[in-house]
Design a protein around this motif. Sequence first.
Motif, PDB file in Angstrom:
ATOM      1  N   ARG A 129       0.866  -1.184   0.000  1.00  0.00           N
ATOM      2  CA  ARG A 129       0.000   0.000   0.000  1.00  0.00           C
ATOM      3  C   ARG A 129       0.901   1.231   0.000  1.00  0.00           C
ATOM      4  O   ARG A 129       1.711   1.416   0.899  1.00  0.00           O
ATOM      5  CB  ARG A 129      -0.921   0.010   1.212  1.00  0.00           C
ATOM      6  N   ARG A 130       0.755   2.063  -1.022  1.00  0.00           N
ATOM      7  CA  ARG A 130       1.594   3.254  -1.171  1.00  0.00           C
ATOM      8  C   ARG A 130       0.810   4.455  -0.653  1.00  0.00           C
ATOM      9  O   ARG A 130      -0.147   4.903  -1.272  1.00  0.00           O
ATOM     10  CB  ARG A 130       1.982   3.458  -2.632  1.00  0.00           C
ATOM     11  N   ALA A 131       1.238   4.968   0.498  1.00  0.00           N
ATOM     12  CA  ALA A 131       0.511   6.081   1.107  1.00  0.00           C
ATOM     13  C   ALA A 131       1.509   6.957   1.866  1.00  0.00           C
ATOM     14  O   ALA A 131       2.478   7.433   1.264  1.00  0.00           O
ATOM     15  CB  ALA A 131      -0.610   5.551   1.998  1.00  0.00           C
ATOM     16  N   ARG A 132       1.299   7.132   3.176  1.00  0.00           N
ATOM     17  CA  ARG A 132       2.154   8.033   3.960  1.00  0.00           C
ATOM     18  C   ARG A 132       3.634   7.668   3.804  1.00  0.00           C
ATOM     19  O   ARG A 132       4.022   6.527   3.924  1.00  0.00           O
ATOM     20  CB  ARG A 132       1.759   7.954   5.443  1.00  0.00           C
ATOM     21  N   GLY A 133       4.452   8.687   3.548  1.00  0.00           N
ATOM     22  CA  GLY A 133       5.882   8.487   3.410  1.00  0.00           C
ATOM     23  C   GLY A 133       6.347   8.195   1.999  1.00  0.00           C
ATOM     24  O   GLY A 133       7.530   8.372   1.671  1.00  0.00           O
ATOM     25  N   TYR A 134       5.440   7.739   1.135  1.00  0.00           N
ATOM     26  CA  TYR A 134       5.785   7.399  -0.253  1.00  0.00           C
ATOM     27  C   TYR A 134       5.035   8.275  -1.262  1.00  0.00           C
ATOM     28  O   TYR A 134       5.562   8.606  -2.318  1.00  0.00           O
ATOM     29  CB  TYR A 134       5.484   5.928  -0.533  1.00  0.00           C
ATOM     30  N   ALA A 135       3.795   8.587  -0.965  1.00  0.00           N
ATOM     31  CA  ALA A 135       2.977   9.405  -1.870  1.00  0.00           C
ATOM     32  C   ALA A 135       2.773  10.785  -1.242  1.00  0.00           C
ATOM     33  O   ALA A 135       2.703  10.903  -0.014  1.00  0.00           O
ATOM     34  CB  ALA A 135       1.631   8.722  -2.104  1.00  0.00           C
ATOM     35  N   PRO A 136       2.689  11.830  -2.066  1.00  0.00           N
ATOM     36  CA  PRO A 136       2.609  11.842  -3.540  1.00  0.00           C
ATOM     37  C   PRO A 136       3.936  12.167  -4.235  1.00  0.00           C
ATOM     38  O   PRO A 136       3.995  13.067  -5.079  1.00  0.00           O
ATOM     39  CB  PRO A 136       1.577  12.940  -3.802  1.00  0.00           C
ATOM     40  N   THR A 137       5.005  11.456  -3.900  1.00  0.00           N
ATOM     41  CA  THR A 137       6.278  11.667  -4.591  1.00  0.00           C
ATOM     42  C   THR A 137       6.094  11.457  -6.095  1.00  0.00           C
ATOM     43  O   THR A 137       5.591  10.412  -6.517  1.00  0.00           O
ATOM     44  CB  THR A 137       7.343  10.689  -4.065  1.00  0.00           C
ATOM     45  N   PRO A 138       6.486  12.432  -6.939  1.00  0.00           N
ATOM     46  CA  PRO A 138       6.247  12.284  -8.382  1.00  0.00           C
ATOM     47  C   PRO A 138       7.189  11.279  -9.035  1.00  0.00           C
ATOM     48  O   PRO A 138       8.266  10.980  -8.515  1.00  0.00           O
ATOM     49  CB  PRO A 138       6.503  13.701  -8.919  1.00  0.00           C
ATOM     50  N   LEU A 139       6.764  10.759 -10.165  1.00  0.00           N
ATOM     51  CA  LEU A 139       7.587   9.893 -11.001  1.00  0.00           C
ATOM     52  C   LEU A 139       7.787  10.579 -12.345  1.00  0.00           C
ATOM     53  O   LEU A 139       6.901  11.265 -12.844  1.00  0.00           O
ATOM     54  CB  LEU A 139       6.928   8.525 -11.212  1.00  0.00           C
ATOM     55  N   ALA A 140       8.965  10.369 -12.914  1.00  0.00           N
ATOM     56  CA  ALA A 140       9.292  11.001 -14.191  1.00  0.00           C
ATOM     57  C   ALA A 140       8.668  10.233 -15.348  1.00  0.00           C
ATOM     58  O   ALA A 140       8.717   8.998 -15.390  1.00  0.00           O
ATOM     59  CB  ALA A 140      10.800  11.061 -14.364  1.00  0.00           C
ATOM     60  N   LEU A 141       8.076  10.969 -16.269  1.00  0.00           N
ATOM     61  CA  LEU A 141       7.589  10.389 -17.520  1.00  0.00           C
ATOM     62  C   LEU A 141       8.721  10.389 -18.547  1.00  0.00           C
ATOM     63  O   LEU A 141       9.534  11.315 -18.567  1.00  0.00           O
ATOM     64  CB  LEU A 141       6.409  11.193 -18.060  1.00  0.00           C
ATOM     65  N   PRO A 142       8.765   9.410 -19.425  1.00  0.00           N
ATOM     66  CA  PRO A 142       9.823   9.366 -20.448  1.00  0.00           C
ATOM     67  C   PRO A 142       9.487  10.227 -21.667  1.00  0.00           C
ATOM     68  O   PRO A 142       9.719   9.823 -22.813  1.00  0.00           O
ATOM     69  CB  PRO A 142       9.883   7.886 -20.811  1.00  0.00           C
ATOM     70  N   GLY A 143       8.947  11.383 -21.442  1.00  0.00           N
ATOM     71  CA  GLY A 143       8.549  12.281 -22.521  1.00  0.00           C
ATOM     72  C   GLY A 143       7.668  13.381 -21.940  1.00  0.00           C
ATOM     73  O   GLY A 143       7.403  13.418 -20.738  1.00  0.00           O
ATOM     74  N   ARG A 144       7.210  14.291 -22.777  1.00  0.00           N
ATOM     75  CA  ARG A 144       6.408  15.423 -22.309  1.00  0.00           C
ATOM     76  C   ARG A 144       4.998  15.327 -22.871  1.00  0.00           C
ATOM     77  O   ARG A 144       4.800  15.152 -24.082  1.00  0.00           O
ATOM     78  CB  ARG A 144       7.047  16.741 -22.741  1.00  0.00           C
ATOM     79  N   LEU A 145       4.019  15.445 -21.971  1.00  0.00           N
ATOM     80  CA  LEU A 145       2.619  15.494 -22.383  1.00  0.00           C
ATOM     81  C   LEU A 145       2.286  16.883 -22.911  1.00  0.00           C
ATOM     82  O   LEU A 145       2.726  17.893 -22.351  1.00  0.00           O
ATOM     83  CB  LEU A 145       1.706  15.158 -21.212  1.00  0.00           C
ATOM     84  N   ALA A 146       1.474  16.941 -23.941  1.00  0.00           N
ATOM     85  CA  ALA A 146       1.102  18.234 -24.522  1.00  0.00           C
ATOM     86  C   ALA A 146       0.167  19.017 -23.600  1.00  0.00           C
ATOM     87  O   ALA A 146       0.168  20.256 -23.611  1.00  0.00           O
ATOM     88  CB  ALA A 146       0.442  18.010 -25.879  1.00  0.00           C
ATOM     89  N   ALA A 147      -0.627  18.302 -22.792  1.00  0.00           N
ATOM     90  CA  ALA A 147      -1.597  18.946 -21.893  1.00  0.00           C
ATOM     91  C   ALA A 147      -1.814  18.037 -20.690  1.00  0.00           C
ATOM     92  O   ALA A 147      -1.613  16.823 -20.780  1.00  0.00           O
ATOM     93  CB  ALA A 147      -2.912  19.204 -22.623  1.00  0.00           C
ATOM     94  N   PRO A 148      -2.241  18.586 -19.546  1.00  0.00           N
ATOM     95  CA  PRO A 148      -2.446  17.766 -18.340  1.00  0.00           C
ATOM     96  C   PRO A 148      -3.507  16.686 -18.538  1.00  0.00           C
ATOM     97  O   PRO A 148      -4.501  16.888 -19.239  1.00  0.00           O
ATOM     98  CB  PRO A 148      -2.881  18.788 -17.293  1.00  0.00           C
ATOM     99  N   VAL A 149      -3.268  15.567 -17.882  1.00  0.00           N
ATOM    100  CA  VAL A 149      -4.136  14.396 -17.996  1.00  0.00           C
ATOM    101  C   VAL A 149      -4.537  13.936 -16.596  1.00  0.00           C
ATOM    102  O   VAL A 149      -3.698  13.873 -15.689  1.00  0.00           O
ATOM    103  CB  VAL A 149      -3.413  13.251 -18.739  1.00  0.00           C
ATOM    104  N   LEU A 150      -5.812  13.621 -16.413  1.00  0.00           N
ATOM    105  CA  LEU A 150      -6.307  13.030 -15.172  1.00  0.00           C
ATOM    106  C   LEU A 150      -6.475  11.536 -15.384  1.00  0.00           C
ATOM    107  O   LEU A 150      -7.135  11.104 -16.329  1.00  0.00           O
ATOM    108  CB  LEU A 150      -7.658  13.648 -14.786  1.00  0.00           C
ATOM    109  N   CYS A 151      -5.883  10.748 -14.484  1.00  0.00           N
ATOM    110  CA  CYS A 151      -5.989   9.290 -14.550  1.00  0.00           C
ATOM    111  C   CYS A 151      -6.742   8.818 -13.305  1.00  0.00           C
ATOM    112  O   CYS A 151      -6.290   9.087 -12.178  1.00  0.00           O
ATOM    113  CB  CYS A 151      -4.607   8.652 -14.606  1.00  0.00           C
ATOM    114  N   VAL A 152      -7.868   8.121 -13.484  1.00  0.00           N
ATOM    115  CA  VAL A 152      -8.754   7.841 -12.351  1.00  0.00           C
ATOM    116  C   VAL A 152      -8.645   6.414 -11.822  1.00  0.00           C
ATOM    117  O   VAL A 152      -9.400   6.016 -10.942  1.00  0.00           O
ATOM    118  CB  VAL A 152     -10.222   8.170 -12.711  1.00  0.00           C
ATOM    119  N   GLY A 153      -7.683   5.627 -12.327  1.00  0.00           N
ATOM    120  CA  GLY A 153      -7.402   4.326 -11.745  1.00  0.00           C
ATOM    121  C   GLY A 153      -8.493   3.303 -11.974  1.00  0.00           C
ATOM    122  O   GLY A 153      -9.275   3.380 -12.919  1.00  0.00           O
TER     123      GLY A 153
END
Length: 505
Positions: A129-153
């Motif tokens: 379970r990734r929560a306190r202490g680990y999130a919301p640390t960002p992860l790098a994408l291997p490229g650049r998105l043209a516009a923001p994206v919402l991902c709802v899992g």
Amino acid sequence: LDQLRHFATVSAAAANLLRSPAAPIVLVPRRTDARHSALAAGIAPGNPWIGALLPSNPLHVLLLESVDFPLVATSANLAEEPLCTDPAEAHRRLAGIADLFLDHDRPIARAVDDSVVRLAEHHAPILLRRARGYAPTPLALPGRLAAPVLCVGGQMKNTIAVAAGTQVVLSPHLGDLEGVATHRLFEQTITTLGELQGAHFATVVHDQHPDYASTHYAERTGLPRLAVQHHLAHVLACLLEHGQPAHDVLGIAWDGTGHGPDGTVWGGEFLLLQNNQAERFARLRPFRLPGSGAAVRDARRVALGLAHELNLLPDVAAHLHCGERETALFGAMLAQQLNSPLCSSAGRLFDAFGALLGLGQNNAFEGQLPLAVEAAATTAAPSDEALPFPVIPSATRGARLEVDWSLSVSQLLHPYHDAAANAAALHRGLARAMVDVARQAGAGTVVLTGGCFQNALLHSLASAALTAAGFRVLVHERLSPNDNSIAAGQALAALWQLSSVSLPS
């Protein structure tokens, strides 16, 4: 930490995790020898592991200084509901289960669960379970998105993600979206994380399952949508962690359930990724689930689904001590395919083997029988014996190959067997089948992902077998193998525009 060692075996790696700034809950083996203090039998009954947590805030320290024994703590919420975050809410929601309340004068801005970690062989951490202490640390994408994206899992163990520019920020664990309170937290987290990232979403990414609450939310936004196949999202989440392109990769995605594009229930998948395209290369041999969702709780139904495929229903029903009326009912459902969807789920296969091994018949909580199978296997004497899982051409359309469990099921019907030895042989047999499929797929890199790889023994055996066979093996390190990471995989799917899995003809 010294006190914990009276009750559990604490390796150096586990101690380092417990003392780390993230301070997660760490699963450690409980001590059972008479020389050490025993925990109450009601704490994680039948489970050889306990969750240990060192004080992570000043209030914890004050409480622990006043006693000379461990405190047993559960989270401040009802099952499947989010945490309480203010005294009035706690007094209202927990009135039936708590006798006393310890309040604080500092308000809680946001509910964040404790993170949970266990260790596989060679001290490899598995983030449950990734929560306190680990999130919301960002992860790098291997490229650049043209516009923001919402991902709802997904639906279970939900998290949401905001992807913008060259990074993705994944929320802490939110929970299962079946409850009203969790769904309210889900929507609040979308608003909060979007505001913190200054994101005005151009696209919403969701699971391909049409009935997930997260899918319905995505539909209500009115934004352009991208639907991503569930097991592909699992594989992409692991590729995101390692910066690995979608080429020359076999993704082994094993879990309890996920929507398949062919209308069946997936969960034992081998996805071959080449040139930024994904194909279902192999699968577990399909079987039917009598009662559909009811089979998730009643493992006998899963075992009878396997038996039906082998014309062994009376034998397996007798082995499981099923009554005549039950056997006739389940047999009729399977024969007429009534509410009995086809399934290739590794999680359900573990349920069935748990029942066949005599380790239980019901899942009172998620993963209870698979956990019992793993626990039994860890007590077995050392051996190289493995249950047979031959890899054969698929009998029906939908994959090139399938891992056949039929010989193993037949072997477990013998009247005398050692449950622990067979549980260990099950794990070894599945690991060897993974190597067989990988060799035939011809990819150089193999990804292990999905909830079944929370099983530390399966994780370790599969990693070791594939590495020994010459494959580069990628496992989750900063994300969880379970559905906590679906939103992260959806973010990479949006960047690469890789969302579907093709089926070989």
